[in-house]
Design an enzyme around this catalytic site. Sequence first.
Site, PDB file in Angstrom:
ATOM      1  N   SER A  85       0.862  -1.171   0.000  1.00 13.70           N
ATOM      2  CA  SER A  85       0.000   0.000   0.000  1.00 13.70           C
ATOM      3  C   SER A  85       0.905   1.230   0.000  1.00 13.70           C
ATOM      4  O   SER A  85       2.114   1.082  -0.196  1.00 13.70           O
ATOM      5  CB  SER A  85      -0.829  -0.092   1.275  1.00 13.70           C
ATOM      6  OG  SER A  85      -1.946   0.697   1.183  1.00 13.70           O
ATOM      7  N   LEU A  86       0.358   2.405   0.230  1.00 11.85           N
ATOM      8  CA  LEU A  86       1.194   3.605   0.312  1.00 11.85           C
ATOM      9  C   LEU A  86       0.870   4.351   1.592  1.00 11.85           C
ATOM     10  O   LEU A  86      -0.284   4.370   2.024  1.00 11.85           O
ATOM     11  CB  LEU A  86       0.911   4.538  -0.881  1.00 11.85           C
ATOM     12  CG  LEU A  86       1.423   4.129  -2.257  1.00 11.85           C
ATOM     13  CD1 LEU A  86       0.823   5.027  -3.329  1.00 11.85           C
ATOM     14  CD2 LEU A  86       2.947   4.229  -2.295  1.00 11.85           C
ATOM     15  N   LYS A 118      -2.560   9.715  -8.453  1.00 10.29           N
ATOM     16  CA  LYS A 118      -2.935   8.516  -7.699  1.00 10.29           C
ATOM     17  C   LYS A 118      -4.321   8.130  -8.176  1.00 10.29           C
ATOM     18  O   LYS A 118      -5.320   8.789  -7.850  1.00 10.29           O
ATOM     19  CB  LYS A 118      -2.929   8.780  -6.193  1.00 10.29           C
ATOM     20  CG  LYS A 118      -3.235   7.534  -5.382  1.00 10.29           C
ATOM     21  CD  LYS A 118      -2.999   7.785  -3.909  1.00 10.29           C
ATOM     22  CE  LYS A 118      -3.223   6.580  -3.029  1.00 10.29           C
ATOM     23  NZ  LYS A 118      -4.313   5.704  -3.346  1.00 10.29           N
ATOM     24  N   CYS A 433     -40.815  21.955 -21.486  1.00 10.84           N
ATOM     25  CA  CYS A 433     -42.148  22.564 -21.476  1.00 10.84           C
ATOM     26  C   CYS A 433     -42.619  22.652 -22.923  1.00 10.84           C
ATOM     27  O   CYS A 433     -41.841  23.018 -23.811  1.00 10.84           O
ATOM     28  CB  CYS A 433     -42.062  23.953 -20.867  1.00 10.84           C
ATOM     29  SG  CYS A 433     -43.562  24.894 -21.103  1.00 10.84           S
TER      30      CYS A 433
HETATM   31  S1  IVH Z   1       2.734   2.933  -6.864  1.00 11.09           S
HETATM   32  C1  IVH Z   1       4.316  -0.200  -3.496  1.00 11.09           C
HETATM   33  N1  IVH Z   1       1.437   4.592  -8.319  1.00 11.09           N
HETATM   34  O1  IVH Z   1      -2.673   3.411  -4.527  1.00 11.09           O
HETATM   35  C2  IVH Z   1       3.101   0.496  -3.917  1.00 11.09           C
HETATM   36  N2  IVH Z   1       0.216   3.295  -6.782  1.00 11.09           N
HETATM   37  O2  IVH Z   1      -3.050   3.589  -1.660  1.00 11.09           O
HETATM   38  C3  IVH Z   1       3.396   1.222  -5.164  1.00 11.09           C
HETATM   39  N3  IVH Z   1      -2.187   3.717  -6.837  1.00 11.09           N
HETATM   40  O3  IVH Z   1      -1.797   0.133  -3.793  1.00 11.09           O
HETATM   41  C4  IVH Z   1       2.207   1.753  -5.720  1.00 11.09           C
HETATM   42  N4  IVH Z   1      -2.153   5.200  -8.426  1.00 11.09           N
HETATM   43  O4  IVH Z   1      -3.217   0.583  -5.908  1.00 11.09           O
HETATM   44  C5  IVH Z   1       1.352   3.677  -7.366  1.00 11.09           C
HETATM   45  N5  IVH Z   1       0.420   6.116  -9.722  1.00 11.09           N
HETATM   46  C6  IVH Z   1       0.318   5.186  -8.776  1.00 11.09           C
HETATM   47  C7  IVH Z   1      -0.894   4.826  -8.214  1.00 11.09           C
HETATM   48  C8  IVH Z   1      -0.924   3.878  -7.200  1.00 11.09           C
HETATM   49  C9  IVH Z   1      -2.920   4.537  -7.610  1.00 11.09           C
HETATM   50  C10 IVH Z   1      -2.787   2.839  -5.814  1.00 11.09           C
HETATM   51  C11 IVH Z   1      -2.161   1.476  -5.726  1.00 11.09           C
HETATM   52  C12 IVH Z   1      -1.691   1.389  -4.301  1.00 11.09           C
HETATM   53  C13 IVH Z   1      -2.601   2.341  -3.628  1.00 11.09           C
HETATM   54  C14 IVH Z   1      -2.111   2.801  -2.289  1.00 11.09           C
END
Ligand code: IVH
Length: 694
Positions: A85-86, A118, A433
Site C-alpha cells: 500500500s502507500l 494517484k 415545457c
Molecule cells: S505505486 C508499493 N502509483 O494506490 C506500492 N500506486 O493507496 C506502489 N495507486 O496500492 C504503488 N495510483 O493501488 C502507485 N500512480 C500510482 C498509483 C498507485 C494509484 C494505488 C495502488 C496502491 C494504492 C495505495
Amino acid sequence: MTTPAAVIVDAAAYAQAVEDAVRAAAAYYTGGTSPLDDDAYDRLVRGIADWEAEHPGRILPDSPTGKVAGGAAVGDVPHTVPMLSLDNVFSAEEFTAWTASLARRTGRDATRFSVGPKLDGLAIAARYSGGRLRQLITRGDGTAGEDVSHAIGTIEGLPEKLDEPVTVEIRGEVLMTSAQFEHANEIRTGHGGQPFANPRNAAAGTLRARERVYTVPMTFFGYGLLPLPGTDAALAERMNGMAHSGLMALAADLGVHTSARTAVPDTVAETPDEVLARVKEIAALRAELPFGIDGIVVKADHAADRVAAGSGSRAPRWAIAYKLPAVEKITRLLDVEWNVGRTGVIAPRGVLEPVVIDGSTITYATLHNPADITRRDLRLGDHVMVHRAGDVIPRIEAPVAHLRTGEERPVEFPARCPRCGSDIDTTEERWRCAQGRNCHLVASLAYAAGRDQLDIEGLGTTRVVQLVEKGLVADLADLFTLRRDQLLSLERMGETSTDNLLAAIAGAKQQPLSRVLCALGVRGTGRSMSRRIARHFATMDHVRAADADAMQRVDGIGAEKAPSIVAELAELAPLIDRLAAVGVNMTEPGAIWPADAASEGDDPTAVPTAGGPLDGMTVVVTGAMTGSLEKLSRNEMNELVERAGGRSSSSVSKRTTLVVAGEGAGSKRAKAEQLGVRLATPDEFAAMVAGLLG
Ligand code: IVH
C-alpha cells in the site's frame, strides 16, 4: 487537511468500530456498497489506531490497522514481490518531513522524484510471458491475491499481446472512466441490478464478477514494471537498475496504457519544491479529468534510492501518496426540485441534507433528467453518494441502497410545467415545457394577469398559451391592443367571453402603479416591495428617474438590491413606454412624491406619507376577513393598510402597532396578546379605514 479521528471510548466501542471497518473495507475491495464514504472510513481507522496505541494488549486479530487492504481482501495466488500500500501525507509540511526522512535513508539530499496521479481504482498485477497476457491477480492481502484472469479482454489499456515477446509483470490500477461508469450503471440497472455508488465501487464489483451475461469495459493504467522468475536475465538486470521514469517509458513502449497519455502524465521533479508545484498542477486539473484520482503519488525515481529506502510491511519508504481532499460524501436526498431553464428544459435538482465536501457546504446536486432518476432508482430520503470536484456542479452518483429503511418515498415527476402550467414534452430524455422558449413568456403573462397584479379575469394559463401560440402576444403590452376578432378566433372563445375579457383588460389599465410594477416581474420585487416602491415614488416617471442611491431610500431595499432593480427597470424601459402609450395607469393613488424636500436636499431619506388614518403604524393582518372586508385577499388588505398610510407586515413583533385578527387567527393573535400589541376585529379595522373603502 485531515479530518479528526473517530473517538472510541471503550472496548465495546472498539470492537464495534473494528467490525464496521472490516465490513466497509470488504465492500470497498469487493464492489459491495459501503455504508461509509472514504473520509468516514479513514476517520474510523484512525480512531481504531488511537485506541490500540493506548491498549496494545487488547488489539483484535481482525483489526484493519497495519494491513494491506484493511485485511479485507483474500486470494491464493502468491505475489512474487509483495504488492504494498502507500503511506499518506496531507500537507506540504508533512510532505517535506517525508522527504527529509527519505534523504536520511538514502544518504543524499538531491533525490530525484517521479510525480503522477494517484488513480482511484484497484491494484492488479498482470503477468505476461513471452509477451502474452496469462494471468491477472488482485492485490489481495499484499502477499497473495485473487485470480481475476476472467476479466482479460474487458480492460482497455492492458493489451493481450505486448509489442515485445517479454516475460514481465505489469502492475497498475484498474478503474472506470466517468463514461465507462455511466455505461456500466446503465447496463446494470437495465438488467434489474442496483446501480454502483461510484466508479471505484463499479470497477471493484465488475472485476470480481465471473458469470455476468454482459461485459462492461474498464481502463488500466500501468504504474509499475518488474521482472518475473521467467524473465530473461539480461532484461531483468536492466530493469532492476532502471529509474522509475525509465520503467514507465518501457511499459508504454510495450503497448501498456500509462498516465503518459493523459492530461496529468507522470513527470520527473528534481526538488521537493518542484514536486509541490506539480502537486498543485495536478490538483487543479483533477475536476476535469475523465477518471477519478484521490491524490498524487511521489516516488524516488532512481533505482538506487528505492533500494536504499527499502520497504515496511505495509508500504514502501521510497514512495508516498499526497492525498487530495475527498470529493465524495454520503448524505441524504431530501427533495427533488424541478427548474425550467431559458429554453424550456425542465431539469430536476436534488435537495440534499447539507454536507461539507472539500470545504464547501453542498445543498443541491444536479440530477440531469427524469430518466436518470428512474435509472438510478433514486427515492426521497435515500442516502446518496454525492460527488463534487473543483467548481464542477455537484452530482448525485447513486443511492446507497442497503441503507434503506423502507421509509423512502418515490420521487414525484411533474405532470405539468412547473413554471407556466403547460403540457410537458416527454418524448426526449430531457423533458421540455411544450411552450419551449415561450414558457417564460406564458409564465410571466399569466403572472401579470394574476389576481394580485393586473387582476385580468378570464386570462388564465390556458388562455395565455393560446394567445402566445397564435402569435397574438409577444409581451405584456400586446395584451392591451388585442382586437375582438383576434380573440374570437381562439378556440372555445365565444362572444360573451371575448367581451368580458376585453372589458377585464381595459379595466386593468386602471390598476395602481404598485400592481403594474409587480406585473412587470422585476426580480427581487414581489407584491409588497412593489407597493413600497410605488408609494415612495408615486409615479412611474419618478421610479424610472431613480438611481441606485435613490432606490435604496425605499424601505427594505439595500445596497445589493438597489442597482439590480434600477438596471432591470432600464431594460424594461421600451415595454414600460408601450404600456404607458396604450393608456396603462402609471401613478399610485394617494402617494405623494416629496419633490420639494428632495430638490432642496432637506432630508434625503424622507418617505412620503399619505397622512392617512394608519399614519406611522405597522399593521399585521391575520385570519379570515369578514363583513365589508370579506372579499379582500391578503394582498388587497395589505394594499389597504398602505393606502391608509400604514406599513404592512406579515410577522408580529414589538414594533407592530396593530394586529387585525379575523376568524381562525392563531399564533399571530396569541403573540400580539403576549406582547400587548393592540388587536382589532375586521369590523373595527373597517371603521378605521372607512374613508378608503370603495
Ligand atoms: S505505486 C508499493 N502509483 O494506490 C506500492 N500506486 O493507496 C506502489 N495507486 O496500492 C504503488 N495510483 O493501488 C502507485 N500512480 C500510482 C498509483 C498507485 C494509484 C494505488 C495502488 C496502491 C494504492 C495505495
